[in-house]
Design an enzyme around this catalytic site. Sequence first.
Site, short mmCIF file in Angstrom:
data_model
loop_
_atom_site.label_atom_id
_atom_site.label_comp_id
_atom_site.label_asym_id
_atom_site.label_seq_id
_atom_site.Cartn_x
_atom_site.Cartn_y
_atom_site.Cartn_z
N LYS A 84 0.81 -1.22 0.00
CA LYS A 84 0.00 0.00 0.00
C LYS A 84 0.85 1.27 0.00
O LYS A 84 0.51 2.26 -0.62
CB LYS A 84 -0.95 0.00 1.20
N ASP A 120 -10.12 2.19 2.33
CA ASP A 120 -10.28 1.59 3.66
C ASP A 120 -11.07 2.52 4.59
O ASP A 120 -11.92 2.06 5.37
CB ASP A 120 -8.91 1.30 4.29
#
Length: 300
Positions: A84, A120
């Site tokens: 990420k 997220d």
Amino acid sequence: MTPLTLDALDWLRPNLLGGTKLVGVMGWPVEHSVSPPMHNAAFRHLGLDWAYVPLPVRPQEMPEAVAGLRALGFVGANATVPHKRMLYDLVDALSPAARAIGAANTLHIRPEGLLGHNTDAAGFQRALREADMPPEGSHTLVLGAGGAARAVVYALASSATTVTILNRTVAKAESLANAMADAMSAPASASIEAGPLDRETMARYSSRVNLVVNTTPLGMWPHVECSPWPADLPFPREAGCYDLVYNPRRTQLLRQAEAAGAAISDGLGMLVHQGAEAFELWTQQSAPVAVMRAACEAVL
Ligand code: ATR
């Protein structure tokens, strides 16, 4: 893992016609990801000629992999552990959430360049609402200060009144609190505090908090007997408890909260909704959330 049923296998099979649009998930390892069945189930449900594939990418090969996705005409990809941060560094532009969180879990390949998003945080917000645990005006205790906590604190900072981050390594909680207060694009409405993840501190907060969010791996399979909440400290009955862990669904922490009469939710909602957010970015269509959840449940 339960064996795949024929129905679940059907979800896994994309149409693969000439015009099939491609997306996938870059991870290392990636073979346990539930994202391929989750997204492929959604494509099939909506009759979309799209396919979502697992993409095992070694960390040192992320730059070539991302350039390769563009060359191959992929619409985008998700990035999971440990990619990420690397994806964040490789894109041409970042969404406000990805910039503030310091990580990108979703790539959107557009004619104007590579766009990095972080779904997220929005996925967590959607999951909280679905679980009937609205963060507005709450005092939330966030347990842990790693990558998942960054997205959770970002999501809470614009709606909660107070966010208290408790972590085993206090310096990491402090640095996350400071980074989030600085990184919010609009001034954070919440006051963000930090402290140690110990019994004394948790006992002090337990009568004041409305929501407890576990972002640590404590309680995750195979260490299912572990919990970040001390066994001898009653869980606050009036608070909600959201555990990001989804394997097992009912963690020791959720058992403690449930025994105290608190509202509980496991991490499957956040998993599904971060996927739904990415699905909507790529396809510009509403994600069939119930279908995606059922696909996850079938493979978990
Ligand atoms: P992720 O990116 O998934 O959030 P991470 O960055 O490894 O994962 O963060 C894991 C978090 O869980 C950290 O806050 C970690 O605490 P430290 O910062 O002190 O390492 C916390 N954590 C992991 N194992 C723990 C344990 N046994 N007890 C308490 N906290 C733990």
